[in-house]
Motif scaffolding. Structure first.
Motif, PDB file in Angstrom:
ATOM      1  N   LYS A   1      58.657 -71.316  -1.941  1.00 54.29           N
ATOM      2  CA  LYS A   1      57.085 -71.204  -2.175  1.00 54.29           C
ATOM      3  C   LYS A   1      56.815 -69.778  -2.856  1.00 54.29           C
ATOM      4  O   LYS A   1      56.009 -69.586  -3.794  1.00 54.29           O
ATOM      5  N   ALA A   2      57.635 -68.583  -2.227  1.00 57.99           N
ATOM      6  CA  ALA A   2      57.365 -67.264  -2.993  1.00 57.99           C
ATOM      7  C   ALA A   2      57.729 -67.131  -4.360  1.00 57.99           C
ATOM      8  O   ALA A   2      57.237 -66.576  -5.142  1.00 57.99           O
ATOM      9  N   ASP A   3      58.901 -67.831  -4.675  1.00 62.41           N
ATOM     10  CA  ASP A   3      59.303 -67.913  -6.103  1.00 62.41           C
ATOM     11  C   ASP A   3      58.304 -68.776  -6.821  1.00 62.41           C
ATOM     12  O   ASP A   3      57.859 -68.111  -8.160  1.00 62.41           O
ATOM     13  N   VAL A   4      57.540 -69.759  -6.689  1.00 62.25           N
ATOM     14  CA  VAL A   4      56.738 -70.484  -7.377  1.00 62.25           C
ATOM     15  C   VAL A   4      55.437 -69.567  -7.485  1.00 62.25           C
ATOM     16  O   VAL A   4      54.899 -69.491  -8.605  1.00 62.25           O
ATOM     17  N   LEU A   5      54.973 -68.800  -6.508  1.00 64.03           N
ATOM     18  CA  LEU A   5      53.917 -67.865  -6.605  1.00 64.03           C
ATOM     19  C   LEU A   5      54.268 -66.787  -7.509  1.00 64.03           C
ATOM     20  O   LEU A   5      53.267 -66.397  -8.274  1.00 64.03           O
ATOM     21  N   GLY A   6      55.406 -66.310  -7.787  1.00 62.38           N
ATOM     22  CA  GLY A   6      55.805 -65.194  -8.469  1.00 62.38           C
ATOM     23  C   GLY A   6      55.293 -64.020  -8.209  1.00 62.38           C
ATOM     24  O   GLY A   6      55.559 -63.656  -7.182  1.00 62.38           O
ATOM     25  N   ASP A   7      54.532 -63.388  -9.360  1.00 58.68           N
ATOM     26  CA  ASP A   7      53.890 -62.101  -8.746  1.00 58.68           C
ATOM     27  C   ASP A   7      52.394 -62.344  -8.059  1.00 58.68           C
ATOM     28  O   ASP A   7      51.754 -61.194  -8.002  1.00 58.68           O
ATOM     29  N   LEU A   8      52.056 -63.416  -7.859  1.00 57.91           N
ATOM     30  CA  LEU A   8      50.685 -63.686  -7.050  1.00 57.91           C
ATOM     31  C   LEU A   8      51.202 -63.537  -5.659  1.00 57.91           C
ATOM     32  O   LEU A   8      51.988 -64.033  -5.113  1.00 57.91           O
ATOM     33  N   ALA A   9      50.384 -62.814  -4.970  1.00 55.62           N
ATOM     34  CA  ALA A   9      50.140 -62.704  -3.625  1.00 55.62           C
ATOM     35  C   ALA A   9      49.918 -63.643  -2.696  1.00 55.62           C
ATOM     36  O   ALA A   9      48.859 -64.208  -3.044  1.00 55.62           O
ATOM     37  N   PRO A  10      50.475 -64.323  -1.777  1.00 56.14           N
ATOM     38  CA  PRO A  10      50.142 -65.368  -0.803  1.00 56.14           C
ATOM     39  C   PRO A  10      48.641 -65.177  -0.055  1.00 56.14           C
ATOM     40  O   PRO A  10      47.904 -66.108   0.081  1.00 56.14           O
ATOM     41  N   THR A  11      48.031 -63.841   0.106  1.00 55.08           N
ATOM     42  CA  THR A  11      46.986 -63.311   0.566  1.00 55.08           C
ATOM     43  C   THR A  11      45.819 -64.065  -0.401  1.00 55.08           C
ATOM     44  O   THR A  11      44.729 -64.385  -0.067  1.00 55.08           O
ATOM     45  N   LEU A  12      46.051 -64.032  -1.800  1.00 55.68           N
ATOM     46  CA  LEU A  12      45.149 -64.438  -2.775  1.00 55.68           C
ATOM     47  C   LEU A  12      44.588 -65.725  -2.543  1.00 55.68           C
ATOM     48  O   LEU A  12      43.512 -66.333  -2.986  1.00 55.68           O
ATOM     49  N   PHE A  13      45.397 -66.775  -2.152  1.00 56.41           N
ATOM     50  CA  PHE A  13      45.159 -68.076  -1.716  1.00 56.41           C
ATOM     51  C   PHE A  13      44.975 -68.194  -0.246  1.00 56.41           C
ATOM     52  O   PHE A  13      44.998 -69.561   0.119  1.00 56.41           O
ATOM     53  N   GLY A  14      44.566 -67.271   0.480  1.00 55.44           N
ATOM     54  CA  GLY A  14      44.251 -67.518   1.970  1.00 55.44           C
ATOM     55  C   GLY A  14      45.482 -67.850   2.723  1.00 55.44           C
ATOM     56  O   GLY A  14      45.245 -68.387   3.990  1.00 55.44           O
ATOM     57  N   LEU A  15      46.620 -67.526   2.272  1.00 56.84           N
ATOM     58  CA  LEU A  15      47.755 -67.595   3.165  1.00 56.84           C
ATOM     59  C   LEU A  15      48.282 -66.689   4.244  1.00 56.84           C
ATOM     60  O   LEU A  15      49.503 -66.793   4.670  1.00 56.84           O
ATOM     61  N   GLY A  16      47.660 -65.698   3.858  1.00 61.16           N
ATOM     62  CA  GLY A  16      47.975 -64.490   4.796  1.00 61.16           C
ATOM     63  C   GLY A  16      49.151 -63.720   4.271  1.00 61.16           C
ATOM     64  O   GLY A  16      49.299 -63.936   3.040  1.00 61.16           O
ATOM     65  N   THR A  17      50.021 -63.109   5.145  1.00 65.26           N
ATOM     66  CA  THR A  17      51.487 -62.674   4.783  1.00 65.26           C
ATOM     67  C   THR A  17      52.540 -63.203   5.601  1.00 65.26           C
ATOM     68  O   THR A  17      53.168 -62.933   6.617  1.00 65.26           O
ATOM     69  N   PRO A  18      52.738 -64.552   5.140  1.00 69.76           N
ATOM     70  CA  PRO A  18      53.762 -65.468   5.893  1.00 69.76           C
ATOM     71  C   PRO A  18      55.346 -64.985   5.579  1.00 69.76           C
ATOM     72  O   PRO A  18      55.494 -64.254   4.769  1.00 69.76           O
ATOM     73  N   GLN A  19      55.990 -64.980   6.763  1.00 70.17           N
ATOM     74  CA  GLN A  19      57.354 -64.733   6.635  1.00 70.17           C
ATOM     75  C   GLN A  19      58.032 -66.128   6.748  1.00 70.17           C
ATOM     76  O   GLN A  19      57.534 -67.114   7.045  1.00 70.17           O
ATOM     77  N   ASP A  20      59.362 -66.107   6.204  1.00 69.91           N
ATOM     78  CA  ASP A  20      60.239 -66.980   6.181  1.00 69.91           C
ATOM     79  C   ASP A  20      60.117 -68.018   7.619  1.00 69.91           C
ATOM     80  O   ASP A  20      60.198 -67.317   8.761  1.00 69.91           O
ATOM     81  N   GLY A  21      59.929 -69.353   7.414  1.00 68.77           N
ATOM     82  CA  GLY A  21      59.963 -70.129   8.599  1.00 68.77           C
ATOM     83  C   GLY A  21      58.515 -70.282   9.239  1.00 68.77           C
ATOM     84  O   GLY A  21      58.368 -70.973  10.157  1.00 68.77           O
ATOM     85  N   ASP A  22      57.682 -69.468   8.659  1.00 61.46           N
ATOM     86  CA  ASP A  22      56.091 -69.646   9.267  1.00 61.46           C
ATOM     87  C   ASP A  22      55.477 -70.942   8.970  1.00 61.46           C
ATOM     88  O   ASP A  22      55.822 -71.342   7.913  1.00 61.46           O
ATOM     89  N   LYS A  23      55.075 -71.544   9.990  1.00 62.50           N
ATOM     90  CA  LYS A  23      54.402 -72.722   9.545  1.00 62.50           C
ATOM     91  C   LYS A  23      53.036 -72.638   8.752  1.00 62.50           C
ATOM     92  O   LYS A  23      52.202 -71.814   8.954  1.00 62.50           O
ATOM     93  N   LEU A  24      52.914 -73.560   7.948  1.00 61.00           N
ATOM     94  CA  LEU A  24      51.529 -73.599   6.834  1.00 61.00           C
ATOM     95  C   LEU A  24      50.523 -74.578   7.326  1.00 61.00           C
ATOM     96  O   LEU A  24      51.019 -75.782   7.616  1.00 61.00           O
ATOM     97  N   GLY A  25      49.304 -74.142   7.380  1.00 58.49           N
ATOM     98  CA  GLY A  25      48.206 -75.288   7.656  1.00 58.49           C
ATOM     99  C   GLY A  25      48.167 -76.138   6.269  1.00 58.49           C
ATOM    100  O   GLY A  25      48.846 -76.153   5.220  1.00 58.49           O
ATOM    101  N   ASP A  26      47.314 -77.125   6.504  1.00 54.74           N
ATOM    102  CA  ASP A  26      46.991 -78.358   5.506  1.00 54.74           C
ATOM    103  C   ASP A  26      48.236 -79.084   5.310  1.00 54.74           C
ATOM    104  O   ASP A  26      49.392 -78.962   5.807  1.00 54.74           O
ATOM    105  N   GLU A  27      48.027 -79.942   3.967  1.00 54.80           N
ATOM    106  CA  GLU A  27      49.274 -80.894   3.595  1.00 54.80           C
ATOM    107  C   GLU A  27      49.734 -80.191   2.426  1.00 54.80           C
ATOM    108  O   GLU A  27      49.004 -79.872   1.411  1.00 54.80           O
ATOM    109  N   TRP A  28      51.021 -80.034   2.201  1.00 55.49           N
ATOM    110  CA  TRP A  28      51.733 -79.556   1.016  1.00 55.49           C
ATOM    111  C   TRP A  28      52.677 -80.714   0.700  1.00 55.49           C
ATOM    112  O   TRP A  28      53.434 -81.358   1.298  1.00 55.49           O
ATOM    113  N   TRP A  29      52.903 -80.661  -0.753  1.00 56.09           N
ATOM    114  CA  TRP A  29      54.029 -81.372  -1.550  1.00 56.09           C
ATOM    115  C   TRP A  29      54.632 -80.240  -2.452  1.00 56.09           C
ATOM    116  O   TRP A  29      54.089 -79.446  -3.068  1.00 56.09           O
ATOM    117  N   ARG A  30      56.081 -80.543  -2.772  1.00 56.07           N
ATOM    118  CA  ARG A  30      56.603 -79.938  -3.821  1.00 56.07           C
ATOM    119  C   ARG A  30      57.090 -80.767  -4.705  1.00 56.07           C
ATOM    120  O   ARG A  30      57.302 -81.845  -4.615  1.00 56.07           O
TER     121      ARG A  30
END
Length: 142
Positions: free
Chosen positions: A17-46
């Motif tokens: 997910k960090a790679d796909v965001l590239g230089d965009l910060a997760p905080t920009l999308f309301g994801l906070g500052t997640p660490q590897d393994g942190d659960k994410l809300g909502d439904e996700w597909w890759r």
């Protein structure tokens, strides 16, 4: 390219997910500052092509509508990955008989006009509250 749409249950933050965001910060999308393994809300597909992660889609359903997030890996932007994600999210929303899908381009996004224009080109309309919104039909086709 052959895109695979893979549901993540549960969705967790990881290096892909960090790679796909590239230089965009997760905080920009309301994801906070997640660490590897942190659960994410909502439904996700890759989205994978030959085992490589090239994009993600997120659906946050509430009150008969769903906020969406479309992410394409920086090396695959402009290749159709975003459109593939958007179409799959529309199908997901349609299968749930939701009314609208919408997106809010966050303040601080490095290219808000391009994102807004891309969504508008895919049938989204601006609203008075700053959303870009698109009606969804029950079968996922708008």
């Amino acid at each position: 390219m052959t895109h695979e749409w893979i549901r993540e249950t549960p969705a967790i933050w990881d290096g892909s997910k960090a790679d796909v965001l590239g230089d965009l910060a997760p905080t920009l999308f309301g994801l906070g500052t997640p660490q590897d393994g942190d659960k994410l809300g909502d439904e996700w597909w890759r989205v994978e092509d030959d085992g490589a992660v090239v994009g993600y889609g997120r659906l946050d359903e509430s009150w008969g509508d769903a906020e969406i997030l479309v992410l394409a890996h920086p090396e695959h932007r402009g290749s159709g990955v975003g459109t593939f994600v958007l179409e799959r999210l529309e199908e997901e929303a349609g299968s749930r008989h939701l009314n609208y899908i919408y997106n809010v381009v966050p303040r601080g996004h490095p290219d808000p006009d391009a994102i807004s224009g891309w969504l508008a080109a895919h049938g989204f309309e601006h609203t008075d509250v700053g959303e870009l919104r698109k009606r969804v039909r029950s079968n996922g086709v708008t």
